[in-house]
Structures are given as structure tokens and as C-alpha cells.
Design an enzyme around this catalytic site. Structure first.
Site, short mmCIF file in Angstrom:
data_model
loop_
_atom_site.label_atom_id
_atom_site.label_comp_id
_atom_site.label_asym_id
_atom_site.label_seq_id
_atom_site.Cartn_x
_atom_site.Cartn_y
_atom_site.Cartn_z
N GLY A 58 -88.26 -25.19 69.42
CA GLY A 58 -87.28 -24.48 70.35
C GLY A 58 -86.50 -23.49 70.13
N ARG A 67 -84.34 -19.29 71.44
CA ARG A 67 -82.80 -18.83 71.78
C ARG A 67 -81.70 -19.98 71.34
NH1 ARG A 67 -85.56 -19.59 76.52
NH2 ARG A 67 -85.15 -21.74 77.49
N ASP A 81 -96.29 -26.48 72.45
CA ASP A 81 -95.60 -27.36 73.70
C ASP A 81 -95.34 -28.57 72.64
OD1 ASP A 81 -94.55 -29.51 75.43
OD2 ASP A 81 -95.85 -28.56 76.80
N TYR A 83 -81.56 -37.44 81.09
CA TYR A 83 -81.23 -36.68 79.92
C TYR A 83 -80.39 -37.74 78.88
CZ TYR A 83 -78.64 -33.24 77.12
OH TYR A 83 -78.08 -32.40 76.09
N ALA A 117 -82.96 -40.03 77.26
CA ALA A 117 -83.89 -39.24 76.32
C ALA A 117 -83.12 -39.36 75.22
CB ALA A 117 -84.48 -38.14 76.85
N LYS A 118 -82.11 -38.69 75.13
CA LYS A 118 -81.32 -38.35 74.06
C LYS A 118 -80.93 -39.60 73.18
CE LYS A 118 -80.96 -33.82 73.91
NZ LYS A 118 -81.85 -33.08 73.10
N1 NAP Z 1 -76.04 -26.56 74.79
C1 NAP Z 1 -75.69 -27.73 74.57
O1 NAP Z 1 -74.18 -27.56 75.36
C2 NAP Z 1 -75.86 -29.03 74.28
C3 NAP Z 1 -75.38 -30.21 74.35
C4 NAP Z 1 -75.93 -31.25 73.71
C5 NAP Z 1 -77.25 -31.18 73.22
N2 NAP Z 1 -78.08 -30.04 73.35
C6 NAP Z 1 -79.25 -29.82 72.93
O2 NAP Z 1 -79.60 -28.83 72.02
C7 NAP Z 1 -80.85 -28.64 71.89
C8 NAP Z 1 -80.80 -27.02 72.38
O3 NAP Z 1 -80.06 -26.77 73.35
P1 NAP Z 1 -79.93 -25.33 73.94
O4 NAP Z 1 -78.79 -25.22 74.67
O5 NAP Z 1 -79.95 -24.22 72.86
O6 NAP Z 1 -81.25 -25.11 74.92
P2 NAP Z 1 -81.80 -23.91 75.54
O7 NAP Z 1 -80.95 -22.46 75.35
O8 NAP Z 1 -82.20 -24.14 76.98
O9 NAP Z 1 -83.19 -23.50 74.69
C9 NAP Z 1 -84.07 -24.69 74.54
C10 NAP Z 1 -85.35 -24.17 73.57
O10 NAP Z 1 -86.43 -25.23 73.65
C11 NAP Z 1 -87.52 -24.58 73.87
N3 NAP Z 1 -88.46 -25.52 74.69
C12 NAP Z 1 -88.36 -25.80 75.77
N4 NAP Z 1 -89.37 -26.69 76.30
C13 NAP Z 1 -90.35 -26.52 75.13
C14 NAP Z 1 -91.62 -27.29 74.55
N5 NAP Z 1 -92.17 -28.15 75.58
N6 NAP Z 1 -92.06 -27.01 73.47
C15 NAP Z 1 -91.51 -26.16 72.61
N7 NAP Z 1 -90.19 -25.67 72.85
C16 NAP Z 1 -89.62 -25.74 73.85
C17 NAP Z 1 -87.19 -23.28 74.67
O11 NAP Z 1 -88.30 -22.26 74.56
P3 NAP Z 1 -89.18 -21.67 75.41
O12 NAP Z 1 -88.31 -20.73 76.49
O13 NAP Z 1 -90.01 -20.91 74.86
O14 NAP Z 1 -89.95 -22.91 76.27
C18 NAP Z 1 -85.83 -22.90 74.01
O15 NAP Z 1 -86.21 -22.17 72.65
C19 NAP Z 1 -81.64 -29.26 73.13
O16 NAP Z 1 -82.27 -30.31 72.64
C20 NAP Z 1 -80.13 -29.72 73.93
O17 NAP Z 1 -80.66 -30.97 74.62
C21 NAP Z 1 -77.46 -28.81 73.96
#
Ligand code: NAP
Length: 251
Positions: free
Chosen positions: A12, A15, A63, A159, A162-163
Site C-alpha cells: 500500500g 500514497r 491485492d 477497524y 482488525a488492528k
Molecule cells: N493515517 C492515519 O491516521 C492512520 C492511523 C492509524 C493507522 N493507520 C494505518 O496506516 C496505514 C496507511 O494509512 P494511510 O493513512 O497512509 O492510508 P491511505 O492513504 O488510505 O493509503 C492506503 C494504501 O493502501 C493501499 N491498499 C488499499 N487496499 C489494498 C489492497 N487490497 N492491496 C494492496 N494495497 C491496498 C492503497 O493503494 P490503492 O489505492 O492502490 O488500493 C494505498 O496505497 C493503514 O494500514 C492505516 O490503517 C493510519
């Protein structure tokens, strides 16, 4: 921290936190496999940034919840770079529904999103790199979780579950892959990536009130912690969770 000669897969990474993590690892010298599911153009742009940092990049669409695609992700990595030293299980299912749906209304469909992508994806990717890492007698797996896994949350039931599974898996994997592979996790608070646009002013104020450092985290700050866990600085750590939340959940 030098990761010269290391090969990293960041799931992932088209971005958000995955993108910044790819750049952090590349700046430290690692070659990086950028994985995406749907956002090919964005992933290609991240690859260009990795190349500009002086490292090699490979973009692989997969995926993470589908075993066959995960196996291809890992086999293409090994084919291209001959090894895999670092796996960052970052891919996460993003949808406003996950946060907005009350517990009583959670459907099987909603349950599947975070369970398949976040939890099963972490399992499948870790399983797919395990043999190579064990054979190399070297490997670092970093799982990306979230503070609701530790402290609960009034929203985002699936969520949080899962986490929490990912934090449990981090410990189980640490034992399963010891002694040569270290497995650790980060539990993140509120980091400014795409999801922040879903928040109202009031929700933002509440988040900031609950955070000692009075601001959202930056994805590059998370990337630096992941970079540490990917480096030999963390060689005597396994099965641990580092909380990166600006001082919200404190033990
Ligand atoms: N941002 C926060 O505040 C926060 C807080 C706690 C935890 N997190 C965790 O940190 C991680 C990244 O968060 P983020 O905010 O950067 O998320 P994001 O901007 O939504 O990016 C999610 C990434 O996951 C990819 N993805 C989604 N479904 C997928 C799949 N089935 N197979 C492969 N790639 C997949 C997306 O790519 P595509 O568009 O190509 O599908 C994208 O690159 C996540 O696990 C999230 O739960 C984030």
C-alpha cells in the site's frame, strides 16, 4: 541508519504513510518494491521518487488479501532483486463507512474490508516472505496498526478489531520467525493523510484536545520510526509495538 544493499517491500505504498515509508527506506539506501492495488499512476510516481533518491524501484500491483497475488508480489521481488530483507505491512482498507457505521449495523461486507486487507493481508504477506527471510537468516517485518487496537474507540469497531489482530499477530509471528527475523509493529494515532478530509471541525478539535503534542502526526514522522524498526538499530527487539501518537495513549 544505512539500509544499503537491503530490499524492502512496502505494501500500500501508492500514497500516504506507505509512500513516505518507501522514500525513507530509499533515502537510507534500500531498493524498494512499491505495491498498490488500484492506484497505478500514483505508485509509478512514488517509484520515480525512489529512483531520484538513488535506489532501485519496482512497482507491483497486488491485492494483499489474495494469496496468489501476494505470492506474485514476493516472487517478482526475489526475481528482480534476489532477496527480501524488509516487509512493511502497511496496506489498509480505507472507507468512511468503517468509521461511521454503528456496531448494530455492521454487515458482513463491512466486516470483510479491514479483516481481509489489514489483517489477512498482513498474514499473507508475512507468510509469503517467511521462507526467503529464514533462508537468508535475516529479515525485518514491520506491521502498521493503530491506537484503537490498544485503547478501543467509540467508532471504527471492525477497524479496531482488525488492528488488534495485527498486534496479536506481531507477537505470534515474532515467535514463529525467531531467531533471525524480527517482527515489530507501530500503533499510530492521528496522522495527516487522506482520511483527515472526512473529519468535521469539532472532530479535529477533539483529536487535538486528546493529544499531548496538540497536532496531527506527519506521515514522514511515522516513516522515520518504521525506518528505525527496519534497521539494525532494532536488532534486539521483536514482538514489540511502538506507539506513535503524539502522546495520546500512554502506558
Ligand atoms: N493515517 C492515519 O491516521 C492512520 C492511523 C492509524 C493507522 N493507520 C494505518 O496506516 C496505514 C496507511 O494509512 P494511510 O493513512 O497512509 O492510508 P491511505 O492513504 O488510505 O493509503 C492506503 C494504501 O493502501 C493501499 N491498499 C488499499 N487496499 C489494498 C489492497 N487490497 N492491496 C494492496 N494495497 C491496498 C492503497 O493503494 P490503492 O489505492 O492502490 O488500493 C494505498 O496505497 C493503514 O494500514 C492505516 O490503517 C493510519
Amino acid at each position: 541508519m544505512s539500509l544499503k544493499g537491503k530490499v524492502a517491500i512496502v505494501t500500500g505504498s501508492s500514497r500516504g504513510i506507505g509512500r513516505y515509508t518507501s522514500l525513507e527506506l530509499a533515502q537510507a539506501g534500500a531498493d524498494v518494491v512499491i505495491n498498490h492495488h488500484k492506484s497505478e499512476e500514483e505508485a509509478e510516481r512514488v517509484a520515480e521518487e525512489v529512483l531520484a533518491a538513488g535506489s532501485k524501484a519496482l512497482v507491483v500491483k497486488a491485492d494483499v488479501s489474495v494469496r496468489r497475488e501476494v505470492e506474485t508480489l514476493v516472487s517478482r521481488t526475489v526475481q528482480e532483486f534476489g532477496a527480501v530483507h524488509i516487509l512493511v505491512n502497511n496496506a489498509g482498507f480505507a472507507s468512511g463507512n468503517v468509521w461511521e457505521t454503528p456496531f448494530e449495523d455492521i454487515t458482513d461486507d463491512l466486516w470483510r474490508g479491514p479483516m481481509e486487507v489489514d489483517l489477512k493481508g498482513t498474514f499473507l504477506c508475512s507468510q509469503a516472505v517467511a521462507a526467503t527471510m529464514k533462508q537468508q537468516k535475516e529479515g525485518k517485518i514491520i506491521n502498521v496498526a493503530s491506537t484503537p487496537a490498544i485503547a478501543g474507540d467509540p467508532h471504527g469497531f471492525v477497524y479496531a478489531v482488525a488492528k488488534a489482530g495485527i498486534l496479536g499477530m506481531t507477537k505470534a509471528l515474532a515467535w514463529s520467525l525467531a531467531p533471525y527475523v524480527q517482527v515489530n509493529a507501530v500503533a499510530l494515532g492521528s496522522i495527516s493523510t487522506g482520511w483527515v478530509k472526512w473529519l468535521s471541525h469539532e472532530e479535529i478539535r477533539t483529536f487535538l484536545d486528546e493529544t499531548a503534542l496538540k497536532r496531527f502526526g506527519k506521515p514522514e514522522e511515522v516513516a522515520r520510526v518504521i525506518g528505525f524498526l527496519a534497521s539494525n538499530g532494532s536488532d534486539y527487539m521483536t514482538g514489540q509495538t511502538l506507539i506513535v501518537d503524539g502522546g495520546t495513549v500512554m502506558h
